[in-house]
Design a protein around this motif. Sequence first.
Motif, mmCIF file in Angstrom:
data_model
loop_
_atom_site.group_PDB
_atom_site.id
_atom_site.type_symbol
_atom_site.label_atom_id
_atom_site.label_comp_id
_atom_site.label_asym_id
_atom_site.label_seq_id
_atom_site.Cartn_x
_atom_site.Cartn_y
_atom_site.Cartn_z
ATOM 1 N N PHE A 189 22.911 98.070 18.977
ATOM 2 C CA PHE A 189 23.513 96.804 18.523
ATOM 3 C C PHE A 189 25.021 96.919 18.344
ATOM 4 O O PHE A 189 25.788 96.187 18.969
ATOM 5 N N LEU A 190 25.486 97.845 17.520
ATOM 6 C CA LEU A 190 26.923 97.953 17.264
ATOM 7 C C LEU A 190 27.672 98.534 18.456
ATOM 8 O O LEU A 190 28.863 98.302 18.612
ATOM 9 N N TYR A 250 22.780 101.163 15.091
ATOM 10 C CA TYR A 250 24.110 101.760 15.259
ATOM 11 C C TYR A 250 24.478 101.980 16.723
ATOM 12 O O TYR A 250 25.642 101.858 17.096
ATOM 13 N N THR A 254 33.260 84.044 17.646
ATOM 14 C CA THR A 254 34.476 84.814 17.910
ATOM 15 C C THR A 254 34.066 86.229 18.290
ATOM 16 O O THR A 254 33.263 86.850 17.590
ATOM 17 N N VAL A 255 34.600 86.711 19.397
ATOM 18 C CA VAL A 255 34.277 88.069 19.829
ATOM 19 C C VAL A 255 35.560 88.840 20.121
ATOM 20 O O VAL A 255 36.613 88.252 20.334
ATOM 21 N N LYS A 256 35.432 90.151 20.094
ATOM 22 C CA LYS A 256 36.537 91.005 20.504
ATOM 23 C C LYS A 256 36.201 91.554 21.883
ATOM 24 O O LYS A 256 35.124 92.113 22.088
ATOM 25 N N ALA A 282 29.428 89.217 12.331
ATOM 26 C CA ALA A 282 29.246 87.939 11.645
ATOM 27 C C ALA A 282 28.203 87.093 12.359
ATOM 28 O O ALA A 282 27.780 87.408 13.468
ATOM 29 N N ASN A 317 26.414 91.087 22.553
ATOM 30 C CA ASN A 317 25.941 90.408 21.347
ATOM 31 C C ASN A 317 26.375 88.952 21.289
ATOM 32 O O ASN A 317 26.020 88.250 20.348
ATOM 33 N N ARG A 358 27.208 97.799 21.568
ATOM 34 C CA ARG A 358 27.370 96.852 22.665
ATOM 35 C C ARG A 358 28.746 96.208 22.623
ATOM 36 O O ARG A 358 29.390 96.154 21.584
ATOM 37 N N ASP A 359 29.143 95.662 23.785
ATOM 38 C CA ASP A 359 30.415 94.952 23.860
ATOM 39 C C ASP A 359 30.313 93.603 23.161
ATOM 40 O O ASP A 359 29.228 93.147 22.819
ATOM 41 N N LEU A 360 31.468 92.978 23.045
ATOM 42 C CA LEU A 360 31.577 91.630 22.496
ATOM 43 C C LEU A 360 30.836 91.470 21.177
ATOM 44 O O LEU A 360 29.961 90.627 21.036
ATOM 45 N N VAL A 361 31.186 92.319 20.233
ATOM 46 C CA VAL A 361 30.609 92.170 18.900
ATOM 47 C C VAL A 361 31.119 90.864 18.294
ATOM 48 O O VAL A 361 32.306 90.571 18.335
ATOM 49 N N VAL A 362 30.196 90.073 17.790
ATOM 50 C CA VAL A 362 30.551 88.779 17.214
ATOM 51 C C VAL A 362 31.177 89.002 15.836
ATOM 52 O O VAL A 362 30.547 89.572 14.954
ATOM 53 N N VAL A 363 32.420 88.583 15.676
ATOM 54 C CA VAL A 363 33.105 88.836 14.410
ATOM 55 C C VAL A 363 33.419 87.551 13.654
ATOM 56 O O VAL A 363 34.055 87.581 12.606
ATOM 57 N N GLY A 364 32.996 86.425 14.159
ATOM 58 C CA GLY A 364 33.249 85.192 13.412
ATOM 59 C C GLY A 364 32.617 83.996 14.064
ATOM 60 O O GLY A 364 32.152 84.081 15.192
ATOM 61 N N GLY A 372 32.655 94.317 11.105
ATOM 62 C CA GLY A 372 32.872 92.879 10.900
ATOM 63 C C GLY A 372 31.882 91.978 11.610
ATOM 64 O O GLY A 372 32.229 90.869 12.012
ATOM 65 N N TYR A 429 31.120 89.874 33.142
ATOM 66 C CA TYR A 429 29.824 89.689 32.499
ATOM 67 C C TYR A 429 29.128 88.480 33.116
ATOM 68 O O TYR A 429 29.769 87.498 33.481
ATOM 69 N N ASP A 437 36.780 94.117 25.108
ATOM 70 C CA ASP A 437 37.240 95.491 25.325
ATOM 71 C C ASP A 437 37.977 95.556 26.656
ATOM 72 O O ASP A 437 38.864 94.778 26.907
#
Lengths: 57, 171
Positions: A48-49, A45, B125-127, B35, B111, A51-57, B33, B134, B129
Amino acid sequence: MGQNQAAHASSDDVSGEEEFDPIGTLTLIAIYFVILLLAWVYIYYIEFLGRDLVVVG
Amino acid sequence: MHIHAYEKLWLAASILLILLLIGSVTYGAVGPGVAMVSDSEPPIDAQALDEDDRFSEPRVEQVGDNEYVAYVVAYQFGFEPSPIVVPENSTVTFYVTSRDVIHGFEVAGTNANTMVVPGEVSKITVKTDDRQEYGLICNEYCGAGHHVMEGKVNVVSQAEFDERNSGGDDA
């Protein structure tokens, strides 16, 4: 010693089953369990979560 | 069968732990989300990237409302474009491929991390902030210059992104 205790308890009477009372083991396992929980919460939590740039697809 | 009370207790605790692990991964997928790297991209000819619409000119493009794509080529020893400039608070899809050997694409400290295989396109695909610079590193040994293979992913303000892009078009 544990075996002796268990054997003794079973041969003695049925109500004496809970005589074998490894409270130390229980405490140790409880401590390990709490460490495991905290480590998981931190790793997943926060680290991992969080951190920036969470991969969403 | 008699099971000791303590044994019942730690059986229950371990089942709880398993449920917690599965539960948090499910939460990660449903809530934020999270993935996996997509494997849906069709293979391409790594020898002919210069004839490919997407990779002949590695770039960042706007494809929708606050949605961007970055076409990135990894090579011995670097990444194109360099730096990769994307706007803040947007959704960016990276399409990364290699023109020579296997590379890695890791936005350091984040990540965003995938393998880059010649002939294949890695899509993540990333979001983004807030504004930040980087580092971008290769994390697969790719040859004698592997240790100097690096790039940059610059998350900039929308205004700066627009300025750069209009400047690029004029030139």
